[in-house]
Design a protein around this motif. Structure first.
Motif, PDB file in Angstrom:
ATOM      1  N   TYR A 185       5.266  -2.405 -34.800  1.00 37.34           N
ATOM      2  CA  TYR A 185       4.777  -3.806 -35.879  1.00 37.34           C
ATOM      3  C   TYR A 185       5.357  -4.850 -34.534  1.00 37.34           C
ATOM      4  N   HIS A 186       4.169  -6.186 -34.746  1.00 34.09           N
ATOM      5  CA  HIS A 186       3.562  -7.487 -33.646  1.00 34.09           C
ATOM      6  C   HIS A 186       4.610  -8.077 -34.598  1.00 34.09           C
ATOM      7  N   GLY A 187       5.662  -8.319 -34.414  1.00 36.58           N
ATOM      8  CA  GLY A 187       6.315 -10.264 -34.834  1.00 36.58           C
ATOM      9  C   GLY A 187       7.235  -9.467 -36.589  1.00 36.58           C
ATOM     10  N   PRO A 220      -5.829   0.111 -19.978  1.00 33.32           N
ATOM     11  CA  PRO A 220      -5.375  -1.006 -20.242  1.00 33.32           C
ATOM     12  C   PRO A 220      -7.487  -1.620 -21.525  1.00 33.32           C
ATOM     13  N   GLU A 221      -7.073  -1.622 -22.515  1.00 33.83           N
ATOM     14  CA  GLU A 221      -7.735  -2.651 -22.992  1.00 33.83           C
ATOM     15  C   GLU A 221      -8.177  -4.305 -22.010  1.00 33.83           C
ATOM     16  N   ARG A 222      -9.142  -4.519 -22.179  1.00 32.96           N
ATOM     17  CA  ARG A 222      -9.244  -5.542 -21.412  1.00 32.96           C
ATOM     18  C   ARG A 222      -9.042  -5.577 -19.621  1.00 32.96           C
ATOM     19  N   SER A 234     -11.868   0.756 -36.738  1.00 34.17           N
ATOM     20  CA  SER A 234     -12.726  -0.470 -37.138  1.00 34.17           C
ATOM     21  C   SER A 234     -11.279  -1.291 -36.307  1.00 34.17           C
ATOM     22  N   ASN A 235     -12.073  -2.158 -36.159  1.00 30.76           N
ATOM     23  CA  ASN A 235     -11.334  -3.322 -35.230  1.00 30.76           C
ATOM     24  C   ASN A 235     -10.030  -4.494 -35.781  1.00 30.76           C
ATOM     25  N   GLY A 236      -8.989  -3.646 -35.402  1.00 28.49           N
ATOM     26  CA  GLY A 236      -7.633  -3.972 -35.780  1.00 28.49           C
ATOM     27  C   GLY A 236      -6.818  -3.287 -36.386  1.00 28.49           C
ATOM     28  N   ALA A 237      -7.823  -2.287 -36.128  1.00 29.42           N
ATOM     29  CA  ALA A 237      -7.104  -0.909 -37.262  1.00 29.42           C
ATOM     30  C   ALA A 237      -5.726  -0.458 -36.587  1.00 29.42           C
ATOM     31  N   GLY A 238      -5.299  -1.354 -35.191  1.00 32.78           N
ATOM     32  CA  GLY A 238      -4.047  -0.789 -34.727  1.00 32.78           C
ATOM     33  C   GLY A 238      -4.379   0.502 -33.697  1.00 32.78           C
ATOM     34  N   LYS A 239      -5.441   1.029 -32.828  1.00 31.71           N
ATOM     35  CA  LYS A 239      -5.356   1.899 -31.683  1.00 31.71           C
ATOM     36  C   LYS A 239      -5.130   1.493 -30.248  1.00 31.71           C
ATOM     37  N   SER A 240      -5.643   0.261 -29.872  1.00 28.37           N
ATOM     38  CA  SER A 240      -4.705  -0.136 -29.022  1.00 28.37           C
ATOM     39  C   SER A 240      -3.642  -0.028 -29.215  1.00 28.37           C
ATOM     40  N   THR A 241      -2.836  -1.054 -30.046  1.00 24.04           N
ATOM     41  CA  THR A 241      -1.275  -0.674 -30.372  1.00 24.04           C
ATOM     42  C   THR A 241      -0.777   0.811 -30.155  1.00 24.04           C
ATOM     43  N   LEU A 242      -1.346   1.453 -30.616  1.00 21.15           N
ATOM     44  CA  LEU A 242      -1.211   2.927 -30.116  1.00 21.15           C
ATOM     45  C   LEU A 242      -0.233   3.816 -29.037  1.00 21.15           C
ATOM     46  N   ALA A 268      -4.767 -15.870 -30.581  1.00 19.21           N
ATOM     47  CA  ALA A 268      -4.230 -14.889 -29.534  1.00 19.21           C
ATOM     48  C   ALA A 268      -3.985 -13.370 -29.801  1.00 19.21           C
ATOM     49  N   MET A 269      -3.905 -13.362 -31.362  1.00 17.28           N
ATOM     50  CA  MET A 269      -3.307 -12.593 -31.543  1.00 17.28           C
ATOM     51  C   MET A 269      -4.250 -11.340 -32.322  1.00 17.28           C
ATOM     52  N   LEU A 270      -5.737 -11.937 -32.357  1.00 19.16           N
ATOM     53  CA  LEU A 270      -6.263 -10.992 -32.818  1.00 19.16           C
ATOM     54  C   LEU A 270      -6.730  -9.979 -31.957  1.00 19.16           C
ATOM     55  N   PRO A 271      -7.208  -8.630 -32.541  1.00 15.81           N
ATOM     56  CA  PRO A 271      -7.441  -7.958 -31.850  1.00 15.81           C
ATOM     57  C   PRO A 271      -9.191  -7.972 -31.387  1.00 15.81           C
ATOM     58  N   TYR A 272      -9.368  -7.304 -30.267  1.00 15.84           N
ATOM     59  CA  TYR A 272     -10.006  -7.918 -29.214  1.00 15.84           C
ATOM     60  C   TYR A 272     -12.030  -8.133 -29.657  1.00 15.84           C
ATOM     61  N   GLY A 273     -11.885  -6.786 -30.771  1.00 14.32           N
ATOM     62  CA  GLY A 273     -13.141  -7.231 -31.285  1.00 14.32           C
ATOM     63  C   GLY A 273     -13.125  -8.317 -32.568  1.00 14.32           C
ATOM     64  N   ASN A 274     -12.315  -8.469 -32.399  1.00 17.57           N
ATOM     65  CA  ASN A 274     -12.076 -10.107 -33.832  1.00 17.57           C
ATOM     66  C   ASN A 274     -12.551 -11.269 -33.104  1.00 17.57           C
TER      67      ASN A 274
HETATM   68  N1  LIG Z   1       0.280  -9.313 -29.198  1.00 17.50           N
HETATM   69  C1  LIG Z   1      -0.019  -8.861 -30.666  1.00 17.50           C
HETATM   70  N2  LIG Z   1       0.531 -10.610 -31.702  1.00 17.50           N
HETATM   71  C2  LIG Z   1       1.061 -10.212 -32.625  1.00 17.50           C
HETATM   72  N3  LIG Z   1      -0.093  -9.177 -33.438  1.00 17.50           N
HETATM   73  C3  LIG Z   1      -0.950  -8.525 -32.244  1.00 17.50           C
HETATM   74  C4  LIG Z   1      -0.860  -8.111 -31.307  1.00 17.50           C
HETATM   75  N4  LIG Z   1      -1.581  -7.028 -30.514  1.00 17.50           N
HETATM   76  C5  LIG Z   1      -2.003  -6.971 -32.085  1.00 17.50           C
HETATM   77  N5  LIG Z   1      -1.818  -8.037 -32.318  1.00 17.50           N
HETATM   78  C6  LIG Z   1      -2.467  -7.083 -34.412  1.00 17.50           C
HETATM   79  O1  LIG Z   1      -2.251  -5.975 -34.521  1.00 17.50           O
HETATM   80  C7  LIG Z   1      -3.398  -5.412 -35.013  1.00 17.50           C
HETATM   81  C8  LIG Z   1      -3.739  -4.419 -34.457  1.00 17.50           C
HETATM   82  O2  LIG Z   1      -4.030  -4.578 -32.720  1.00 17.50           O
HETATM   83  P1  LIG Z   1      -4.915  -3.761 -32.210  1.00 17.50           P
HETATM   84  O3  LIG Z   1      -5.179  -4.390 -30.854  1.00 17.50           O
HETATM   85  O4  LIG Z   1      -3.821  -2.206 -32.032  1.00 17.50           O
HETATM   86  O5  LIG Z   1      -6.244  -3.141 -33.193  1.00 17.50           O
HETATM   87  P2  LIG Z   1      -7.229  -2.018 -32.378  1.00 17.50           P
HETATM   88  O6  LIG Z   1      -7.442  -1.720 -33.273  1.00 17.50           O
HETATM   89  O7  LIG Z   1      -7.346  -1.929 -31.142  1.00 17.50           O
HETATM   90  O8  LIG Z   1      -8.504  -3.286 -32.646  1.00 17.50           O
HETATM   91  P3  LIG Z   1     -10.486  -3.481 -31.427  1.00 17.50           P
HETATM   92  O9  LIG Z   1     -10.969  -2.473 -32.081  1.00 17.50           O
HETATM   93  O10 LIG Z   1     -10.591  -4.604 -32.185  1.00 17.50           O
HETATM   94  O11 LIG Z   1      -9.621  -3.687 -29.838  1.00 17.50           O
HETATM   95  C9  LIG Z   1      -4.667  -6.733 -35.738  1.00 17.50           C
HETATM   96  O12 LIG Z   1      -3.722  -6.972 -36.679  1.00 17.50           O
HETATM   97  C10 LIG Z   1      -3.543  -7.596 -34.702  1.00 17.50           C
HETATM   98  O13 LIG Z   1      -3.474  -9.210 -34.868  1.00 17.50           O
END
Ligand SMILES: Nc1ncnc2c1ncn2[C@@H]1O[C@H](COP(=O)(O)OP(=O)(O)OP(=O)(O)O)[C@@H](O)[C@H]1O
Ligand SMILES: Nc1ncnc2c1ncn2[C@@H]1O[C@H](COP(=O)(O)OP(=O)(O)OP(=O)(O)O)[C@@H](O)[C@H]1O
Ligand SMILES: [Mg+2]
Ligand SMILES: [Mg+2]
Lengths: 375, 242, 261, 293, 360
Positions: free
Chosen positions: B10-12, B82-84, B35-43, C154-160
């Motif tokens: 979870y994020h929050g 990491p990303e960034r 796709s964007n926001g799928a959760g890859k970086s979170t994984l 701030a919370m958006l994923p990178y691509g967004n």
């Molecule tokens: N620190 C955080 N706090 C709250 N929500 C977050 C945080 N980091 C990511 N999220 C949310 O978690 C979801 C998944 O984010 P994540 O960064 O894992 O996506 P991603 O697949 O890596 O996307 P991208 O391809 O853009 O990097 C997104 O909806 C994002 O808004």
């Protein structure tokens, strides 16, 4: 004017109920001036207990409400407002440092409550303010003693160093005028901070002027550093200081350099050396004894100011009851030939301090001890 | 070697990972797309100990590491690029690289120095800027630095979050070659999150598609590449006229 | 090739960092309505070029003219007010705001409200706020981010975050937009969608200069390409010309060419 | 204008006070480098160092042992401070962290007030020896101690931060704490170590200054502020530069006071500092922050 | 897509109205002159704090020297009214004007600095102004202080009682908050916040960052100066000590306790600060008889630290968050597991986005 009338009304009611009479106190019991304010606060409480143990005044107990202003002017203003508005005291004693006393004066004047300051600055009582009195020796009392001493020693080219606060600046003002009249030349006039670490840079300038004596006007800590620095720079002229160093700490801090330092002070410091025929002696001895017994440390001249203020106030209350207006008048007219710790007081409409230069003795530090040089 | 079961993060209040399962053997490469926001970086962050999973297990070499914090995970031999980029921007390029080997620096200093030379060989572009504060490098140069720093950890499991981001085509190619080389020489296990899907699938053994926190397609890289849905979304329906 | 007067003229632009020539004697033109790509190896000086055009970095020498007006010596915000906005390779999202506020900040130069007007909340302020909000939502919609309008940026994923930056730059309604690697972090499908957005904006009269390493996008979007290497311009031309230029292949694309067609 | 002996005298006064500011400023920089926190409680470490040492000497303990013990005690106070106040707040914004350290300094001052009261205390100098004469100026041995110790600290800090691996690790923590953890570094550990070490340095500063200017419960406030200035002029992340900054302040103060005025001393110092800052907006010896867009 | 401005900005007047009502009634609910005195002080601080939170919380520019402006307001008004016999209103206006000009002169070079350099520069500015108050004895009376400031008089009505002052200060404080809120929720406010977010990006979007920083600095200076002038006429005695660096830090503490990025933070912070320090005076002697001032100091420090550790964003945001969470909990019927999780997460580095990185 409204608040004081209600105060008076309530106090009248209170007297019928024979409730305690409330006296306010505001002292700097902590913060930078705590070494002055603590004994003042302790003295006031001790005195109240003493009066109450003896049955109070006209059957009524005294209640002291004392606040600590932490050596902060803002706190002092809040405290006196609280005393007047909330605690409804009949009079206030306090204002350990001049700045805090000055800050509280407008409140006391506005509420028409007698205020007896225990701080030194002459601005407190000059010009005379109707409700403001003072029990500490002002510069107008102390400086003449210093000038007199300098003249007696034929020291006519002096350097004047004072601490950069109201205490120092009012001393300077007085000294500049009196020295001129006495034909003493001020070859160098400097200020130093209360938080000074090292005054040598400033003293290098003084050294170049080759004064015959150096007058240092400050309280114990900063004066000790400056005194030490003077000797460290190899300046060997006599050093005359203010009554503000009348504290064992000065000797401890200045160490060797303290020896030879001369200063005017109340006789409390040298009570054992005061001649037996001096009428202050019994009062001083009594204060010394009961304070030491109660608090287990030696009282100071500052505590003495509080003692005097309390005695003067109690006398006025005894004579005039608990109406602030009447108390004020009683202090003004009734304080005659009162011998206290600080000296002998004679208050009047023109003089709300009532002290003379003879309330001070000249003391010299010899082998780390205060010795009475000139009574 | 790595076994992930039922991972939830979870994020929050946001439920990002919703039950991830997969396993990898030593020396295998897994590509993750989505796709964007799928959760890859979170994984990747969860595997690396940056985020605490709420449920699920991460077993690495027989040990459950899901409770470990990032710095402890590194010690187990898992590194994340990491990303960034996250380089130490006021430190020099050289210091960045050396810091990459923090967890083993004191153990085998000699090897670290050899690896350091190897990185400069991998990324000749960095050679001329070793003493420059790394924050002043161009975006792509920083990315190279981040990858090189990750490699300096000499991990058993290397995770890269969009390594090709901001890199010129030539460099992307050489990175893919380097990864291949690591795999062959040291048997490094690799998890690769990539948007440059073609390049990623080129070197991966397995691939999976992550959508809304779940793995929706997975299999051998080749199979996944041929999946029509993947082709449409990630590989382009026949390139535009060129 | 284009008859109109150039929108942006870059002449002999040079920037060195203590001896290193990040950009060296680069000249090129951009005409209204064009989409021009800048490509080149990492560290070639592309971002530095952008930073000079927007006065974030002062140029060592050279000149940049926009509508015939010299930009060198102007401040960054003045250049934006003249009609050039940009996105950043190292994302510069306002993390202390929501997504929509980011975009509304992009519309700053289109508003008039001053400190006192805002403080006393004059009636036109409310109107301005409302139109800004509506417009901002439109821009977000255009990049497909309207559903996240009220989330914290701030919370958006990178691509967004990249998309928000683009919407923010476009919202200023500039003449010329500089995009530094807009596709980074987007997957191929998302990139294609973004290309469509850019093409649509171009049709509305905006001009684009962008840096990109994704050859597919570059080739399919750009009218013209400028190639930098070691700070200098090594080629300029249409996508076909560039794609087959041996120097570009050697320096940038690699022997087999950029795309395995 | 002053003659030669006056100049030498002022030089030494400036360097002595500068050295004390320097020791505290280094502590400032160390904590800033590792935790990213501007620790306004730094001056209180000096105060505790001085007062504890004085009390220990007062019990008749050998001087050196007292110094050692008081440094250890302050290190422990600092470590506790890190655990209780800095570590739990590590995610907060800069102003919040500043206020937290101010809160701690208020509390520490209160505790000192409770233990030692407001009286000033005195400590005997490190070495007895007489003052000696240098070009007409009188120099106290204690001044040499102050200057010597700060020079040694300067060298140590330079080597530590610029030349050792662990120094880099420490910097990495503040540059990018997140990445540092990904490298396997434990920022918390570094933070604890650094705060403790700077506590020790602060204590040392206090012990050196006590024979010169005495020690009171509220001596830390002013020392802390001066050290803050020194550290910022130096560029904050650079310990040798902070020492330079401290010396500049010490000398500036001494010379304005010696050649011109005491009342406006701070105004002059601050005025010049502001001028310098306006010309060099990142401190006198600023290193590149390594930030670009 | 529906646009709804309420989703980003709460512009309701409900909160302020209720608050105003409560404030208006307060002197009757708690008829203690001492309490009123406290409230008047809080009113002054609220004005200063609101300006400061605009500057720090929104525009991201730290000031460690705002007591100087408070003092400039106080002294200007004091000198003009007591020495030159000008009416108090003119004194207050002149104080604001002088502060405005000083803020402009000081702001132009200073606001080019960032972060710690800015805080040092403002600290230095504060110290310099303090020294001038102290040394310009002819004008200010030096450390002896300035006596005989006449009470405020508006259209023949003299504000001499706390009661009257209360009804002067609080409406003004509420207005200053509303003014600040209006600014924040506008183009100007976004420009300010964008400077906090990324100054480069902000200027690349056409925001004249220097101008806006200067404007907000001047605005906060005026807020401080007006409060300072009012204070001077209220206590009728001022001295330099009131405007020392420590006073600036007290303002900072108030703003941060309340929450610097929230419009009500200044007010809440001021109230907490004043009542906390006053409350401790009442409470400490009950817990420990014969404890003196030092205990208050220790407790104040400890409470301050504890408060900020548990609510690093300040009280207002923390309470808002708690309120939101409570409502959410009610909605989702006791999903406690999630909260447990959040605590767990806290252990690790949750807020990646807060961690400085190469990208930002
Ligand atoms: N620190 C955080 N706090 C709250 N929500 C977050 C945080 N980091 C990511 N999220 C949310 O978690 C979801 C998944 O984010 P994540 O960064 O894992 O996506 P991603 O697949 O890596 O996307 P991208 O391809 O853009 O990097 C997104 O909806 C994002 O808004
Ligand atoms: N502030 C600076 N100080 C020193 N060198 C710099 C600075 N900015 C850029 N450089 C150098 O200038 C060169 C050009 O950098 P630039 O960022 O313009 O490259 P780029 O073409 O955008 O590369 P990329 O594709 O990797 O983003 C690089 O070698 C970089 O290291
Ligand atoms: Mg990602
Ligand atoms: Mg670039």
């Amino acid at each position: 004017g409204k608040s004081s009338e209600t105060n008076a009304d309530q106090n009248k009611k209170a007297s019928e109920n024979s409730e305690p009479i409330k006296i306010g106190g505001v002292f700097s019991a902590s913060g930078s001036a705590a070494s002055l304010g603590k004994p003042e606060m302790d003295t006031l409480k001790m005195m109240a207990d003493k009066v109450n143990a003896e049955g109070g005044i006209n059957g009524r107990k005294i209640e002291v409400v004392a606040y600590d202003d932490k050596s902060d002017q803002n706190e002092a203003v809040i405290a006196i407002k609280k005393l007047i508005e909330q605690d409804k005291v009949v009079a206030v004693i306090g204002g350990t440092i001049s700045g805090n006393s000055l800050a509280m004066i407008p409140q006391a004047e506005k509420a028409k409550i007698p205020f007896i300051s225990v701080a030194a600055s002459k601005n407190i009582n000059k010009p005379v303010k109707k409700y403001v009195f003072k029990t500490a020796q002002g510069d107008d009392v102390v400086i003449p003693r210093v000038v007199e001493y300098l003249k007696s020693q034929n020291l006519t080219k002096v350097a004047w160093l004072s601490v950069d606060n109201p205490y120092g600046s009012s001393g300077k003002e007085e000294f500049v005028t009196l020295a001129k009249d006495a034909g003493i030349e001020i070859v160098s006039s400097e200020v130093f901070e209360a938080t000074v670490n090292d005054a040598k840079p400033m003293l290098t300038r003084v050294k170049q002027k080759n004064p015959q004596a150096i007058v240092i006007w400050g309280t114990a800590q900063e004066s000790a550093i400056v005194t030490k620095n003077v000797r460290e720079l190899g300046i060997q002229v006599p050093i005359i200081e203010s009554h503000g160093i009348g504290n064992k700490k000065f000797i401890e801090l200045a160490g060797e350099a303290a020896n030879g330092v001369i200063f005017p002070a109340g006789r409390l410091l040298v009570v054992d050396q005061v001649p037996a025929d001096n009428k202050q002696k019994p009062v001083l001895e009594a204060y010394m004894k009961i304070f030491q017994e109660k608090y287990n440390y030696a009282p100071s001249t500052f505590g003495g100011h509080a003692w005097d203020a309390f005695e003067i106030l109690i006398a006025a209350i005894k004579a005039a009851g608990d109406d602030p207006e009447k108390i004020r008048a009683a202090i003004e007219t009734g304080t005659k030939d009162f011998t206290g710790i600080t000296g002998t007081f004679n208050m009047s409409v023109e003089d709300h301090n009532g002290l003379q230069s003879d309330s001070l003795a000249i003391i010299e530090i010899k082998d780390g001890k205060w010795t009475l040089k000139d009574n | 070697m790595l076994e992930v079961t039922n991972l939830h993060t979870y994020h929050g209040y946001l439920h990002v990972l919703r039950g991830i399962h997969f396993s990898l053997q030593k020396g295998e490469t897994l590509a993750i797309v989505g796709s964007n926001g799928a959760g890859k970086s979170t994984l990747l962050g969860t595997l690396a100990g940056i985020y605490a999973p709420q449920a699920g297990n991460i077993v690495f070499e027989g040990e459950d590491i899901s409770e470990l914090r990032a710095e402890q995970v590194v010690a187990k031999g898992i590194a994340l690029v990491p990303e960034r980029r996250q380089i130490f921007d006021s430190l020099s390029v050289k210091d960045n690289l050396i810091l990459g080997s923090y967890h083993r620096f004191r153990r085998d200093r000699q090897q670290v120095l050899r690896d350091y030379e190897k990185m400069l060989h991998f990324f000749p572009r960095l050679q001329s800027m070793l003493d420059r504060p790394s924050g002043l490098l161009s975006g792509g140069e920083q990315q190279m630095l981040a990858i090189a720093r990750g490699l300096m950890a000499n991990p058993k499991l290397l995770m890269l979050d969009e390594p090709s981001l901001g890199l010129a085509p030539l460099i992307v190619k050489s990175i893919m070659e380097i990864l291949q080389q690591l795999k062959q020489e040291f048997g490094t296990t690799i998890i690769l999150v990539e948007q440059n899907v073609r390049a990623a699938l080129g070197i991966a053994d397995y691939a999976c598609v992550l959508e809304r926190g779940q793995i929706v397609i997975s299999g051998a890289a080749q199979e996944v590449a041929e999946n029509p849905a993947v082709r449409d979304a990630y590989l382009g329906k026949g390139k535009k006229a060129m | 090739m284009n008859q109109a007067a150039p929108l942006l003229e870059v002449r002999n632009l040079t920037r060195s960092f203590g001896g290193v020539m990040a950009v060296h004697d680069v000249s090129f033109d951009i005409f209204p309505g064009e989409i021009v790509a800048v490509i080149g190896p990492n560290g070639a000086g592309k971002t530095t070029l952008f930073n000079m055009i927007t006065a974030i970095l002062p140029a060592t020498s050279g000149s940049i003219r926009f509508y015939g007006q010299e930009l060198i010596g102007k401040k960054t915000f003045e250049i934006a007010q003249m009609g050039i906005t940009r996105t950043f390779q190292n994302l510069q999202i306002f993390e202390n705001m929501s997504v929509i506020e980011n975009v509304m900040t992009g519309m700053h130069i289109r508003g008039k409200t001053g400190l006192l007007g805002a403080g006393f909340r004059l009636s036109q302020v409310a109107r301005e706020e409302r139109t800004m909000l509506e417009k901002a939502l439109e821009y977000l919609e255009a990049v497909g981010m309207a559903h996240k309008a009220y989330e914290s940026a701030a919370m958006l994923p990178y691509g967004n975050q990249r998309l928000v930056e683009i919407a923010r730059a476009v919202a200023a309604d500039p003449k010329l937009i500089l995009l530094d690697e807009p596709m980074a972090g987007l997957n191929p499908e998302e990139s294609r969608e973004l290309v469509d957005v850019i093409l649509k904006m171009r049709n509305k009269g905006m001009t684009f200069l962008f840096v990109e390493h994704d050859m597919e996008t570059v080739m399919s979007t750009a009218d013209r390409i400028v190639v930098l290497d070691y700070g200098g311009k090594i080629a300029e031309g249409t996508p076909e010309e560039i794609y087959n230029d041996p120097r570009v292949i050697a320096a940038y694309l690699g022997d087999e060419g950029g795309l395995e067609c | 204008m002053g003659d030669m002996s006056q100049i030498v005298q002022l030089l030494f006064s400036g360097l002595t006070i500068g050295s004390i500011y320097a020791l505290i400023a280094i502590g400032f920089v160390i904590i800033y480098n590792i935790t990213g926190v501007l620790n306004f409680a730094q001056g209180e470490f000096a105060m505790f160092g001085a007062l504890i040492c004085i009390s220990l000497v007062g019990t008749g303990m050998p001087y050196l042992l007292a110094i050692l013990l008081s440094i250890v005690a302050v290190v422990m106070i600092a470590a506790m401070f890190e655990r209780v106040a800095i570590y739990p707040a590590r995610h907060s914004s800069v102003p919040t962290l500043i206020i937290i350290t101010i809160g701690v300094s208020i509390a520490l001052r209160g505790i000192a007030l409770f233990i030692w009261g407001t009286d000033p205390y005195h400590l005997i100098p490190l070495t007895a020896g007489d003052a000696f004469n240098l070009g007409g100026a009188i120099i106290q041995p204690q001044s040499l101690w102050a200057i010597g110790i700060s020079v040694i600290s300067l060298v140590c800090m330079y080597i530590f931060f610029e030349k050792t691996f662990i120094g880099k690790v420490v910097i990495a923590c503040v540059v990018n704490r997140f990445a540092a953890r990904l490298m396997g570094i434990r920022p918390e550990k570094m933070s604890l170590i650094s705060v403790s070490v700077s506590g020790g340095l602060g204590a040392l500063a206090g012990i050196i200054i006590a024979p010169i200017s005495g020690a009171t419960y509220n001596m830390g406030l002013m020392l802390g502020i001066k050290a803050f200035i020194a550290a910022v002029i130096g560029g904050l992340s650079n310990a040798p530069a902070a020492i330079l900054g401290a010396m500049i302040i010490g000398l500036l103060e001494a010379f304005t006071e010696g050649l011109w005025t005491t009342g406006f001393k701070d105004a002059v110092s601050f005025g010049i500092l502001l001028l310098v800052l306006f010309l060099l907006p990142n401190g006198i010896l600023a290193k590149s922050s390594g930030k670009r867009v | 897509m529906k646009t709804n401005i309420k989703l980003i900005y709460s512009r309701s007047l409900k909160g302020p109205l209720v608050l105003t009502f409560v404030l208006l009634a307060l002197p009757f609910l708690i008829p203690s002159p001492y309490f009123l005195g406290m409230m008047v002080l809080i009113g002054f601080y609220t004005i200063v704090g609101t300006g400061l939170s605009m500057l720090m919380g929104y525009a991201g520019q730290i000031s460690l020297g705002h007591a100087a402006f408070y003092g400039v307001g106080a002294y200007t008004s004091a000198i003009l009214t007591a020495k030159m016999g000008m009416p108090a209103l003119a004194g207050i206006a002149a104080g604001a004007l002088v502060a405005l000009i000083i803020a402009y002169i000081v702001g132009v070079p200073t606001l080019k600095l960032t972060e710690h350099y800015l805080s040092l520069a403002t600290l230095g500015f504060g110290v310099i102004v303090f020294i001038f108050f102290k040394q310009l004895k002819g004008l200010t009376g030096g450390l002896d202080g300035f006596f005989g400031i006449p009470p405020l008089e508006i259209f023949g009505f003299e504000f001499t009682t706390d009661f009257a002052y209360y009804y002067l200060v609080w409406p003004l404080a509420i207005c200053s908050i509303l003014f600040a809120r209006n600014v924040i929720q506008s183009r100007v406010g976004r420009a300010l916040r964008s400077i906090h977010g990324s100054e480069t990006a902000s200027s690349a979007l056409g925001v004249n960052t220097q101008k806006y920083k200067l404007q907000v600095f001047m605005m906060s200076a005026v807020y401080a100066a007006v409060a300072g002038s009012l204070y001077a006429h209220y206590v009728t005695f001022i001295s330099p000590q009131l405007f020392e660096a420590m006073a600036s830090i007290h303002f900072l503490i108030m703003v941060i306790i309340g929450g610097m990025a929230s419009i009500w933070g200044g007010m809440v912070g001021a109230a907490v600060f004043v009542f906390l320090s006053e409350g401790l005076k009442e409470v400490i002697p009950l817990v420990m008889s014969n404890a003196s001032g030092e205990f208050e100091i220790v407790f104040f420090g400890v409470l301050l630290v504890a408060l900020l550790i548990y609510m690093p964003e300040g009280l207002v945001p923390a309470l808002a968050k708690t309120w939101k969470n409570l409502r959410r909990k009610k909605d989702s019927g006791g999903q406690n597991s999630r909260n447990a999780h959040m605590e767990l997460e806290d252990e690790k580095e949750v807020q990646v986005s807060m961690v400085g990185g190469g990208e930002r």
